[in-house]
Write an enzyme that holds these catalytic residues in place. Structure first.
Site, short mmCIF file in Angstrom:
data_model
loop_
_atom_site.label_atom_id
_atom_site.label_comp_id
_atom_site.label_asym_id
_atom_site.label_seq_id
_atom_site.Cartn_x
_atom_site.Cartn_y
_atom_site.Cartn_z
N CYS A 184 23.40 50.94 -21.68
CA CYS A 184 23.79 52.19 -21.02
C CYS A 184 22.62 53.15 -21.01
CB CYS A 184 24.98 52.81 -21.75
SG CYS A 184 25.35 54.49 -21.24
N GLU A 224 36.57 36.03 -2.46
CA GLU A 224 36.69 35.09 -1.34
C GLU A 224 37.43 35.74 -0.18
OE1 GLU A 224 38.47 30.63 -0.29
OE2 GLU A 224 38.61 31.44 -2.33
N ARG A 241 36.92 38.62 1.29
CA ARG A 241 37.05 40.07 1.36
C ARG A 241 35.89 40.75 0.64
NH1 ARG A 241 40.66 43.57 -2.50
NH2 ARG A 241 38.95 44.92 -1.83
#
Length: 273
Positions: free
Chosen positions: A119, A259, A261
Site C-alpha cells: 500500500c 467472460e 463482459r
C-alpha cells in the site's frame, strides 16, 4: 530455486476437509498442501534501507526496478546502476545502486514505509505525496475488446503459483493482439504489478496493456500511468479514486473483466468491439 514451501498438514495438526457422502457422515483425510512463501524484503538504496515489504521472494530485481519507477525514485531504468538480491536475517535485502541525483531526491522525501504489504499511502508524510501530478498519457494504442476472453484464459493458465497455492495475485502484460508477453505473481497485488512494471522497463518498445487479477486501486492506476502504459484492465471493480485518477491521467481503465463482459470506466477511445 523453488520458492514454494511444502508442509504436511499433519505437522500443523490440521486436516484438509474433504466432503464425502458416505453413510450420512463426513469423513476427513490428511493431505499435503502447497503454501505460498511470504518473506520480508528490504529495498536498500545506496546502503540505506528505504522500505520493508512482505513479498513472494522471486523476480525481486524486477520488483526493485518497477517499484523505483512507479514511486518516482528514478526517472528511467538507467538511473539504477546495479541490483543485488542478498539473503538476510529472516528475510531478503535487495541492494540497489542508485544515481546520486536520485538518491539525494529520495532522502529529501523522508518516507518511512516499514511493514507495508504494497500500500503506497502507508508512511507517506504529506497527503500531496499520495496524488502524483503525472502528465496525461498519449493515445497510441487500440485494443479489440473481443479478444479479452482469450486474454483471461491465458492469464489463468499462466498462474503457476496461484494454481498451486490459491493465495497469490497476478499481473500480466499483453500485446495488442492479445498475446501474453509476461506474467508476474506475488502474495501482494501491488507487488505483482511492480514486478511486471520492472519487466516492462526493460522492454521499451512493447505496446500493450496490463491485466490484473485484483481490483483496480488508485495506486495501481498511478503506477501504471507513471510507467507510460495506457491501459489497465482488472478482474474486479475499480475504486472511485482510481477512476478519478484514470480520467486525470487519460488512462483507459476497465473493470469486472469476465467472460463475455467488462465495464469501461475511462478512455473508451482506445477500445473497439
Amino acid at each position: 530455486m523453488n520458492w514454494i514451501t511444502k508442509f504436511t498438514v499433519d505437522f500443523f495438526c490440521k486436516l484438509t476437509k474433504k466432503q464425502q457422502i458416505k453413510n450420512k457422515t463426513t469423513t476427513y483425510e490428511a493431505k499435503q498442501e502447497n503454501l505460498a512463501t511470504e518473506v520480508p524484503v528490504a529495498l536498500v538504496y545506496n546502503g540505506i534501507s528505504h522500505t520493508v515489504m512482505m513479498c513472494s521472494p522471486e523476480n525481486l530485481a524486477d520488483f526493485a526496478m518497477g517499484f523505483s519507477l512507479a514511486e518516482g525514485i528514478i526517472d528511467k531504468p538507467s538511473d539504477i546502476y546495479g541490483i543485488d538480491v542478498v539473503p538476510a536475517c529472516q528475510g531478503i535485502e535487495v541492494q540497489i545502486e542508485l544515481a546520486t541525483r536520485c538518491f539525494v531526491r529520495l532522502k529529501a522525501q523522508r518516507r518511512t514505509l516499514a511493514g507495508r504489504t504494497g500500500c503506497g499511502i502507508c508512511g507517506t508524510e504529506q497527503l500531496q505525496q499520495v496524488h502524483k501530478n503525472l502528465p496525461p498519457l498519449e493515445r497510441t494504442i487500440q485494443f479489440d475488446l473481443n479478444r479479452l476472453d482469450a486474454c483471461l484464459i491465458q492469464l489463468q493458465q499462466a498462474q503457476v503459483l496461484g494454481q498451486q497455492t490459491g493465495s497469490t495475485h497476478a499481473a500480466g502484460f499483453f500485446d495488442l493482439a492479445g498475446n501474453l508477453l509476461c506474467l508476474r505473481e506475488d502474495v501482494g497485488r501491488h507487488v505483482a504489478l511492480d514486478k511486471l512494471l520492472g519487466w516492462h522497463a526493460k522492454q521499451p518498445a512493447a505496446k500493450g496493456f496490463v491485466l490484473v487479477t485484483s481490483r483496480a486501486s488508485y495506486e495501481m492506476v498511478q503506477k501504471t500511468a507513471a510507467c507510460g502504459i495506457e491501459m489497465l484492465i482488472a478482474i474486479s471493480a475499480a475504486t472511485e479514486l482510481a477512476v478519478n485518477m484514470a480520467e486525470q491521467y487519460q488512462l483507459t481503465l476497465v473493470g469486472f473483466a469476465r467472460e463475455g463482459r467488462a465495464t469501461i470506466y475511462t478512455g473508451k477511445e482506445r477500445l473497439f468491439f
